[in-house]
Motif scaffolding. Structure first.
Motif, mmCIF file in Angstrom:
data_model
loop_
_atom_site.group_PDB
_atom_site.id
_atom_site.type_symbol
_atom_site.label_atom_id
_atom_site.label_comp_id
_atom_site.label_asym_id
_atom_site.label_seq_id
_atom_site.Cartn_x
_atom_site.Cartn_y
_atom_site.Cartn_z
ATOM 1 N N MET A 1 3.795 11.249 0.405
ATOM 2 C CA MET A 1 4.198 12.120 -0.701
ATOM 3 C C MET A 1 4.949 13.341 -0.189
ATOM 4 N N MET A 2 4.539 13.870 0.970
ATOM 5 C CA MET A 2 5.244 15.020 1.540
ATOM 6 C C MET A 2 6.691 14.670 1.836
ATOM 7 N N THR A 3 6.927 13.446 2.300
ATOM 8 C CA THR A 3 8.295 13.013 2.592
ATOM 9 C C THR A 3 9.148 13.027 1.330
ATOM 10 N N VAL A 4 8.557 12.514 0.245
ATOM 11 C CA VAL A 4 9.304 12.453 -1.016
ATOM 12 C C VAL A 4 9.532 13.851 -1.576
ATOM 13 N N ILE A 5 8.457 14.647 -1.644
ATOM 14 C CA ILE A 5 8.565 15.977 -2.261
ATOM 15 C C ILE A 5 9.444 16.903 -1.430
ATOM 16 N N SER A 6 9.421 16.728 -0.114
ATOM 17 C CA SER A 6 10.278 17.554 0.744
ATOM 18 C C SER A 6 11.755 17.311 0.448
ATOM 19 N N SER B 1 -6.247 9.097 2.384
ATOM 20 C CA SER B 1 -5.758 10.349 1.784
ATOM 21 C C SER B 1 -4.662 10.954 2.650
ATOM 22 N N VAL B 2 -4.852 10.918 3.965
ATOM 23 C CA VAL B 2 -3.856 11.484 4.876
ATOM 24 C C VAL B 2 -2.565 10.672 4.830
ATOM 25 N N ILE B 3 -2.690 9.343 4.833
ATOM 26 C CA ILE B 3 -1.498 8.488 4.776
ATOM 27 C C ILE B 3 -0.719 8.739 3.484
ATOM 28 N N GLY B 4 -1.450 8.771 2.361
ATOM 29 C CA GLY B 4 -0.798 9.027 1.078
ATOM 30 C C GLY B 4 -0.129 10.395 1.037
ATOM 31 N N THR B 5 -0.805 11.393 1.614
ATOM 32 C CA THR B 5 -0.238 12.746 1.639
ATOM 33 C C THR B 5 1.037 12.790 2.466
ATOM 34 N N ALA B 6 1.034 12.107 3.605
ATOM 35 C CA ALA B 6 2.233 12.097 4.458
ATOM 36 C C ALA B 6 3.414 11.466 3.720
ATOM 37 N N PRO C 1 1.812 5.839 -3.320
ATOM 38 C CA PRO C 1 2.103 7.236 -2.964
ATOM 39 C C PRO C 1 3.581 7.534 -2.838
ATOM 40 N N LEU C 2 4.417 6.476 -2.694
ATOM 41 C CA LEU C 2 5.862 6.689 -2.607
ATOM 42 C C LEU C 2 6.481 6.874 -3.985
ATOM 43 N N LEU C 3 6.046 6.049 -4.938
ATOM 44 C CA LEU C 3 6.656 6.074 -6.266
ATOM 45 C C LEU C 3 6.002 7.071 -7.206
ATOM 46 N N GLU C 4 4.695 7.324 -7.019
ATOM 47 C CA GLU C 4 3.982 8.214 -7.948
ATOM 48 C C GLU C 4 4.623 9.594 -8.045
ATOM 49 N N PRO C 5 4.907 10.271 -6.903
ATOM 50 C CA PRO C 5 5.530 11.594 -7.040
ATOM 51 C C PRO C 5 6.917 11.521 -7.649
ATOM 52 N N LEU C 6 7.645 10.427 -7.369
ATOM 53 C CA LEU C 6 8.975 10.286 -7.968
ATOM 54 C C LEU C 6 8.879 10.212 -9.485
ATOM 55 N N ASN D 1 0.812 -1.211 0.000
ATOM 56 C CA ASN D 1 0.000 0.000 0.000
ATOM 57 C C ASN D 1 0.848 1.265 0.000
ATOM 58 N N PHE D 2 2.070 1.171 0.533
ATOM 59 C CA PHE D 2 2.917 2.361 0.594
ATOM 60 C C PHE D 2 3.559 2.683 -0.763
ATOM 61 N N LEU D 3 3.628 1.700 -1.645
ATOM 62 C CA LEU D 3 4.353 1.916 -2.892
ATOM 63 C C LEU D 3 3.748 2.993 -3.799
#
Length: 263
Positions: free
Chosen positions: A133-138, A126-131, A35-40, A31-33
């Motif tokens: 994505m924020m890690t990646v984008i930051s 939505s909150v989990i995915g946002t958190a 939101p982790l890979l999409e912004p990348l 499930n983490f993949l």
């Protein structure tokens, strides 16, 4: 609904949320993949490829890089998709194929509590995915703190709005294949015309007016403003619009689901 059950919503609806969380934890690595890979993928594609052609865009009188312009919008799109698809496809599978709703109705849970727990769980995703994505984008230095921390409650609000409308579609569709229609006619146009990839000012006036009716437009404006370290009157209006959207569609989804399931 069994005899003796009420339509009141008590804190028992959190048990539905808890049940979905326990299932989610069993497959959290998968499930983490997304939101982790999409912004990348998006940042690499647009940052390395398209940004070279576009350069910078004008945002509220300032010139910003194209990557910085679309990165916050990706967070908004993820918040929309996480809640909408959780409360359409996933909720439909639990309701129709897995008979999870039937099992819950055999307990003291009421149907409004089950649906409320489902929508809250969609917003939580939505909150989990946002958190994530924020890690990646930051890591790319594209978020300005502390304003960016407000993206988490904004994701919850957006998740409630899109989760509620997703549940409304779940109450209407006759089969799971029919979800292709709201995805094609509701989600895809918002993804393309809500200021995600280009400023709304580039559209003709009539298209701008239509775009401002779309909830994703306001979620994109809000995430973009917070990511740039701003919150002004337009941000307050975006919060109010999303809250109104959720306040309208949440009870509508509860009503329609009761009509569908209580026969």
């Amino acid at each position: 609904m069994s005899e003796g059950q009420t339509t009141a919503i008590t804190r028992r609806f959190l048990r539905v949320w808890q049940r979905n969380l326990l299932v989610y934890r069993r497959t959290w690595k998968i499930n983490f993949l997304p939101p982790l890979l999409e912004p990348l993928f998006y940042l690499l594609a647009f940052g390395v490829g398209l940004a070279v052609l576009v350069g910078s865009v004008s945002y509220r009188g300032s010139e910003v890089s194209y990557v910085a312009f679309i990165a916050p919008a990706l967070i908004a799109v993820n918040a929309m998709n996480s809640a909408f698809f959780e409360n359409t496809y996933a909720s439909f599978v639990r309701m129709y194929y897995q008979k999870t709703f039937d099992a819950m109705l055999a307990t003291p849970l009421s149907l409004p509590e089950i649906i409320s727990g489902e929508i809250l769980w969609g917003a939580t995703k939505s909150v989990i995915g946002t958190a994530i994505m924020m890690t990646v984008i930051s890591a790319f230095g594209l978020l300005h703190y502390p304003h960016a921390l407000l993206l988490l409650p904004v994701a919850l609000l957006g998740g409630l709005a899109f989760g509620a409308v997703g549940m409304l579609f779940t109450s209407i569709v006759p089969n799971i294949e029919t979800f292709n229609l709201p995805v094609f006619l509701f989600v895809t146009p918002m993804f393309l015309f809500s200021g995600t990839f280009f400023p709304l000012e580039n559209l003709p006036p009539w298209a701008q007016s239509l775009a401002r009716l779309l909830p994703l437009t306001h979620l994109v404006n809000l995430t973009r403003a917070l990511s740039f370290g701003r919150f002004d009157g337009e941000g307050a209006w975006a919060v109010a619009y999303l809250a109104l959207f959720a306040a309208v569609f949440f009870p509508l989804a509860l009503w329609r689901m009761q009509r569908r399931l209580i026969k």
